[in-house]
Design an enzyme around this catalytic site. Structure first.
Site, short mmCIF file in Angstrom:
data_model
loop_
_atom_site.label_atom_id
_atom_site.label_comp_id
_atom_site.label_asym_id
_atom_site.label_seq_id
_atom_site.Cartn_x
_atom_site.Cartn_y
_atom_site.Cartn_z
N GLY A 79 0.81 -1.42 0.10
CA GLY A 79 0.07 -0.09 0.14
C GLY A 79 0.82 1.16 0.04
CB VAL A 94 3.54 2.28 4.46
CG1 VAL A 94 4.93 2.10 5.01
CG2 VAL A 94 2.93 3.45 5.35
NE ARG A 120 -7.43 -6.14 -0.32
CZ ARG A 120 -7.22 -4.88 -0.44
NH1 ARG A 120 -7.89 -4.04 -1.11
NH2 ARG A 120 -6.30 -4.13 0.48
NE ARG A 131 4.46 1.89 15.82
CZ ARG A 131 3.55 2.21 15.47
NH1 ARG A 131 2.27 2.52 16.05
NH2 ARG A 131 3.29 2.31 14.02
CB CYS A 173 3.63 8.67 11.17
SG CYS A 173 2.00 8.47 11.32
CD GLN A 180 -2.10 12.22 13.18
OE1 GLN A 180 -2.27 12.31 14.73
NE2 GLN A 180 -1.76 11.19 12.71
CB SER A 230 -1.02 10.29 3.10
OG SER A 230 -0.19 11.15 3.76
N GLY A 231 -2.02 9.16 6.03
CA GLY A 231 -1.67 8.32 7.26
C GLY A 231 -2.80 7.31 7.32
CE LYS A 279 -1.56 3.03 17.16
NZ LYS A 279 -2.01 3.12 15.61
CG HIS A 329 0.97 13.32 10.29
ND1 HIS A 329 0.20 13.23 9.20
CD2 HIS A 329 0.92 12.16 10.78
CE1 HIS A 329 -0.23 12.05 9.12
NE2 HIS A 329 0.18 11.30 10.14
#
Ligand code: 3JN
Length: 337
Positions: free
Chosen positions: A13, A15, A40, A99, A128, A155, A158-159, A212, A241
């Site tokens: 995708g 990223v 897919r 994370r 991000c 933000q 596109s995130g 996060k 962002h």
């Protein structure tokens, strides 16, 4: 010197595509390249260094012979991350899955490069919004310490992926044509609007994106005493962002001192000339790998306060570039193969 590494990019995708671009631009020493995704996308083609590659469906066997697996995000690392490690690859994972795992380093090369050394197969790439903030916080932290951070984010869509980019474009046309606006990706109309919700809401009424930022910042900075609070907002911007960051430092720092320190820090470009109306802009950060910092000024409502405006391309420094930088760091440290 010399030597190449067999690379798998998992996820194709927004990223994953940016990862390929960054690997190519930075001339990463790619030996064999595998593009992996869900069924897919399997069978579709992507180009790397003028060569076409067919995307394969990820299986546990996909990682045989792979030295480094770059996971672009989503659930893939939860399903295949361990298989990749067992096959002998080092995993750099963009998702939230590992994370906060105490066995997994969470790395921003400008901030905590030393943490790659204790990896046990998986290294996590932060969110991000966290990445660009900690790049700006680190030089201030080293100079005068940080007690508290209050951040509000602006933000880009596109995130939330390519479908979100398409939704902003579509909705913008619909609004200007006076047509009915349809929302699929976002819970409400994003065109000509701001949404104070990114990801789901948690039991404490914060959004997951906000939590996060709070948790990851302390882990990366290696200091759980830093108090952080965040409000994450989606704005109708395609790329990059922006963040308004308010910092309470332990010792006093003037705006001029902060500007001087930040302008010498790795990965940062200071854009801060009020007379010239120069400050970081999302549209100027797009396509760049640095973190842009401006509007540097004292917060005179408290004793030791500083305000910053911090902008970066979320798909690049916020995701793909930081991941590739971690891979480069692994090579530099002799930690690959
Ligand atoms: O919405 C944004 O601007 C950032 C989105 C991040 C994101 C989106 C889906 C899944 C993440 C992330 O990196 O935190 C994840 C994830 O948790 O893996």
């Amino acid at each position: 010197m010399g030597g190449t590494f067999n690379v798998a990019v998992v996820g194709t995708g927004a990223v994953g595509q940016t990862m390929l671009k960054v690997l190519e631009e930075r001339n990463f020493p790619v030996g064999e390249l595998k593009l992996l995704a869900t069924s897919r996308s399997a069978g579709k083609k992507m180009t790397f260094k003028e060569k076409e590659y067919v995307i394969e469906e990820t299986t546990p066997e996909s990682f045989k012979g792979i030295d480094i697996a770059l996971f672009a995000g989503g659930q893939a690392s939860k399903i295949f991350g361990q298989a990749a490690v067992e096959a002998g690859a080092v995993v750099v994972d963009n998702s939230n899955n590992f994370r906060m795992d105490p066995n997994v380093p969470l790395v921003v090369p400008e901030v905590n490069p030393q943490d790659v050394r204790w990896h046990k197969g998986i290294i996590a790439n932060p969110n991000c919004s966290t990445i660009q903030m900690v790049v700006a916080l680190k030089p201030i932290y080293d100079a005068v310490g940080i007690r508290r951070v209050v951040v509000s984010t602006y933000q880009a869509v596109s995130g939330a992926g390519q479908d979100a980019i398409d939704e902003l474009a579509e909705q913008s046309k619909q609004v200007l044509a006076g047509e009915e606006v349809k929302s699929n990706v976002f819970p409400w109309q994003i065109a000509f609007n701001c949404l104070p919700q990114i990801d789901v809401f948690m039991d404490n009424d914060y959004s997951k994106e906000e939590m996060k930022m709070i948790n990851e910042t302390c882990k990366i900075m290696g200091d759980d005493q830093i108090k952080v609070t965040a409000t994450a907002v989606r704005v109708p911007v395609f790329h990059s962002h922006s963040e308004a960051v308010n910092i309470e430092t332990k010792e006093k720092i003037t705006a001029a001192e902060a500007r001087e320190i930040l302008s010498k820090a790795p990965g940062i470009v200071v854009v801060d000339d009020l007379e010239a109306k120069a400050y970081p802009l999302a549209i100027q950060a797009q396509g760049r790998d640095e973190v842009f910092v401006g509007r540097i000024r004292e917060d005179f409502s408290i004793n030791n306060g500083l305000n910053l405006w911090v902008v970066a391309d979320n798909l690049r420094k916020g995701a793909a570039t930081n991941t590739v930088q971690i891979a480069e760091l692994l090579i530099k440290e002799g930690l690959l193969k």
